[in-house]
Motif scaffolding. Structure first.
Motif, PDB file in Angstrom:
ATOM      1  N   THR A  95     107.569 -39.632  51.521  1.00  0.00           N
ATOM      2  CA  THR A  95     108.850 -39.819  50.697  1.00  0.00           C
ATOM      3  C   THR A  95     110.034 -39.299  51.507  1.00  0.00           C
ATOM      4  OG1 THR A  95     108.622 -37.311  50.252  1.00  0.00           O
ATOM      5  CG2 THR A  95     107.412 -38.867  48.650  1.00  0.00           C
ATOM      6  N   VAL A  97     114.233 -38.034  51.666  1.00  0.00           N
ATOM      7  CA  VAL A  97     115.228 -36.822  51.274  1.00  0.00           C
ATOM      8  C   VAL A  97     115.796 -37.171  49.821  1.00  0.00           C
ATOM      9  CG1 VAL A  97     117.197 -37.796  52.236  1.00  0.00           C
ATOM     10  CG2 VAL A  97     116.897 -35.190  52.037  1.00  0.00           C
ATOM     11  N   THR A  99     114.393 -38.379  47.153  1.00  0.00           N
ATOM     12  CA  THR A  99     113.419 -37.875  46.072  1.00  0.00           C
ATOM     13  C   THR A  99     113.009 -36.478  46.253  1.00  0.00           C
ATOM     14  OG1 THR A  99     111.652 -38.733  47.133  1.00  0.00           O
ATOM     15  CG2 THR A  99     112.767 -40.285  45.783  1.00  0.00           C
ATOM     16  N   PHE A 100     113.354 -35.767  47.386  1.00  0.00           N
ATOM     17  CA  PHE A 100     112.703 -34.313  47.607  1.00  0.00           C
ATOM     18  C   PHE A 100     113.010 -33.453  46.094  1.00  0.00           C
ATOM     19  CE2 PHE A 100     113.177 -30.055  49.126  1.00  0.00           C
ATOM     20  CZ  PHE A 100     111.983 -29.843  49.880  1.00  0.00           C
ATOM     21  N   PRO A 101     112.233 -32.620  45.987  1.00  0.00           N
ATOM     22  CA  PRO A 101     110.660 -32.720  46.319  1.00  0.00           C
ATOM     23  C   PRO A 101     109.892 -33.675  45.604  1.00  0.00           C
ATOM     24  CG  PRO A 101     111.180 -30.794  44.833  1.00  0.00           C
ATOM     25  CD  PRO A 101     112.445 -31.501  45.120  1.00  0.00           C
ATOM     26  N   SER A 102     109.015 -34.301  46.037  1.00  0.00           N
ATOM     27  CA  SER A 102     108.122 -35.277  45.480  1.00  0.00           C
ATOM     28  C   SER A 102     106.776 -35.784  46.182  1.00  0.00           C
ATOM     29  CB  SER A 102     109.038 -36.517  45.105  1.00  0.00           C
ATOM     30  OG  SER A 102     109.283 -37.342  46.458  1.00  0.00           O
ATOM     31  N   SER A 103     106.074 -36.387  45.730  1.00  0.00           N
ATOM     32  CA  SER A 103     104.985 -37.176  46.302  1.00  0.00           C
ATOM     33  C   SER A 103     104.938 -38.619  45.829  1.00  0.00           C
ATOM     34  CB  SER A 103     103.554 -36.251  45.936  1.00  0.00           C
ATOM     35  OG  SER A 103     103.377 -36.380  44.624  1.00  0.00           O
ATOM     36  N   ARG A 442     107.405 -36.162  40.508  1.00  0.00           N
ATOM     37  CA  ARG A 442     108.260 -35.236  40.822  1.00  0.00           C
ATOM     38  C   ARG A 442     107.874 -34.026  39.654  1.00  0.00           C
ATOM     39  NH1 ARG A 442     114.400 -35.492  41.370  1.00  0.00           N
ATOM     40  NH2 ARG A 442     113.832 -34.135  42.841  1.00  0.00           N
ATOM     41  N   GLY A 446     113.826 -28.232  41.756  1.00  0.00           N
ATOM     42  CA  GLY A 446     114.673 -28.879  42.722  1.00  0.00           C
ATOM     43  C   GLY A 446     115.891 -30.121  42.057  1.00  0.00           C
TER      44      GLY A 446
END
Length: 484
Positions: A95, A97, A99-103, A442, A446
């Protein structure tokens, strides 16, 4: 399927399959494995009937039927069963930055109801191999075998329902009217194997429904032969690839040879010796050569051979028996570029040889024609090999052999340009009949206000820095520092 199959019949078949697909039954790992095991069992239990059908359709030698069709389908099935769980597993991806935090992951999902229209020259392999991929990917399938190979087509219609789930996998027999009726329906993918003329018809029909297609269309597959080769090995491999594949009735069979003027006589002599060793002094009587599929194709090949522009170029063979649909392996030397045999795909036991002063001239000759499904080079020169791979566009290539690219399930099989689009075999078959669905996940933590209005100058600095990857700008904006 019985006669009278029309648009209504096609619509009914597709509707039934779509209902089965939408019920979800094709999606499970267990269903897919059961169908693949059914096909594997069919191969074992019905090998004699498959061989007999291929003999009826093409007088194909038993060993050729086993090596070129039955064993390849068996390996395709085995490979799919071995790898299926891994193919189905979602692929995790990195992923950013933003979409942070995400998978994130890519999920392979079945397309739906797919149509496979197969060819007559390898009627068992070219029907079942793509079906294996479509099943592995979790689709419902309509198989339309070629009517030009009626015994194999009938075999599928009679036998396949005993080994697979007939509510999700159907065989439709017939010719142009039945194929047209199927093409009028909305499918989620179509795979067609055949010629470019029909390929255009298939693509036009598919466009009405925005249906994606895989087209495997063949073409004039060249063989470049350098003078530095082991000529005994090279000619064996060329002969096996040309005449050992349905007497040249194969989409990846060598279509013509390019070699130098100085080396051509030696190459011709070596080919003659190999042909006599393989097929005897009277090849029309050889049990190791397939016949021409029907009288129409026989006449087409005779038109190529009897073209006045190739008169006097035959240096070996040329014998024919129209009643038995047999043509001896035939070599033609220094064939004019404007002759029919150099304009059309040969798809038969005729092999023209074109000579050039320098072998690299052949690259331009190949590229002046439609891009072939396969291109072959025989040489010990590594620099020439590298130049060939970089300079010549083809669906696939083999160096110092012919046709073996199709035996490796880890290589894609497909064309480019006039020789087709898309590919299959192994995981490439699974991918051809799958949609790669992007999934981003997500939580509710955050969440930052800067992505939402109102867009202040301070927020814009931070967002611009994040998007451009300028971490220093983001840091400065966060601490409220500004330049003066």
């Amino acid at each position: 399927m019985e006669g009278g199959f029309d648009g209504a019949g096609a619509a009914e078949v597709v509707a039934e399959l779509r209902e089965s697909f939408e019920s979800g039954r094709t999606r499970s790992f267990e269903w897919r494995v059961a169908q693949l095991k059914g096909i594997a069992r069919l191969i074992v239990e019905k090998e004699a009937e498959i061989t007999a059908a291929l003999d009826d359709d093409l007088a194909k030698p038993q060993i050729e039927s086993f090596i070129g069709e039955i064993s390849m389908v068996r390996e395709s099935c085995r490979f799919a069963l071995k790898e299926l769980k891994r193919w189905m597993k979602p692929e995790k991806v990195a992923t950013s930055v933003t979409t942070f935090p995400s998978s994130a992951k890519v999920v392979s999902e079945p397309l739906g109801v797919v149509l496979i229209i197969s060819a007559w020259n390898y009627p068992f392999l070219l029907s079942i191999d793509p079906v294996i991929g479509a099943i592995a990917a979790g689709n419902a399938v309509v198989l339309k075998p070629s009517e030009v190979a009626p015994a194999t087509s009938s075999f599928f219609a009679r036998i396949l329902p005993d080994y697979v789930d007939n509510s999700c996998i159907r065989v439709v027999e017939g010719s142009i009217p039945e194929t047209t009726a199927l093409l009028d329906q909305k499918f989620d993918k179509i795979l067609y194997t055949g010629n470019a003329r029909v390929g255009r018809i298939v693509m036009t029909a598919a466009a009405k429904h925005l249906t994606p297609v895989v087209l495997e269309l063949g073409g004039k597959c060249p063989v470049l032969v350098d003078s530095n080769v082991d000529i005994k090995v090279a000619t064996r491999r060329i002969v096996a690839g040309k005449w050992g594949c349905n007497s040249g009735q194969a989409c990846i069979a060598p279509d013509y040879i390019i070699t130098t003027k100085s080396f051509a006589p030696k190459l011709v002599d070596a080919l003659k010796i190999t042909l006599e060793k393989f097929y005897g002094k009277d090849p029309l009587e050889s049990a190791d050569l397939s016949r021409i599929v029907n009288s129409n194709h026989f006449k087409r090949l005779m038109n190529l051979l009897d073209d006045e522009k190739v008169s006097g170029t035959i240096v070996h063979g040329g014998q024919r028996n129209e009643k038995r649909l047999r043509i001896a392996p035939t070599i033609l030397l220094d064939v004019p570029s404007d002759s029919l045999i150099m304009k059309e795909e040969v798809f038969g036991p005729l092999l023209p040889i074109v000579t050039v002063d320098e072998l690299r001239e052949g690259f331009g000759l190949i590229n002046s024609k439609g891009k072939p499904l396969a291109a072959y080079l025989f040489t010990k020169d590594r620099k020439l090999e590298e130049k060939f791979v970089k300079s010549v566009s083809a669906g696939g290539m083999v160096i110092n052999d012919t046709i073996l690219q199709v035996t490796n399930p880890r290589l894609p099989f497909g064309g480019v340009g006039e020789s087709g689009m898309g590919s299959y075999h192994g995981k490439f078959s699974f991918d051809a009949f799958s949609h790669k669905k992007a999934v981003l996940s997500r939580g509710f933590g955050g969440d930052v206000s800067m992505r939402y209005p109102p867009y202040t100058a301070h927020k814009q600095k931070i967002l611009r820095g994040l998007i451009t990857g300028n971490i220093i700008a983001v840091f400065l904006a966060l601490i409220g520092w500004t330049r003066h």
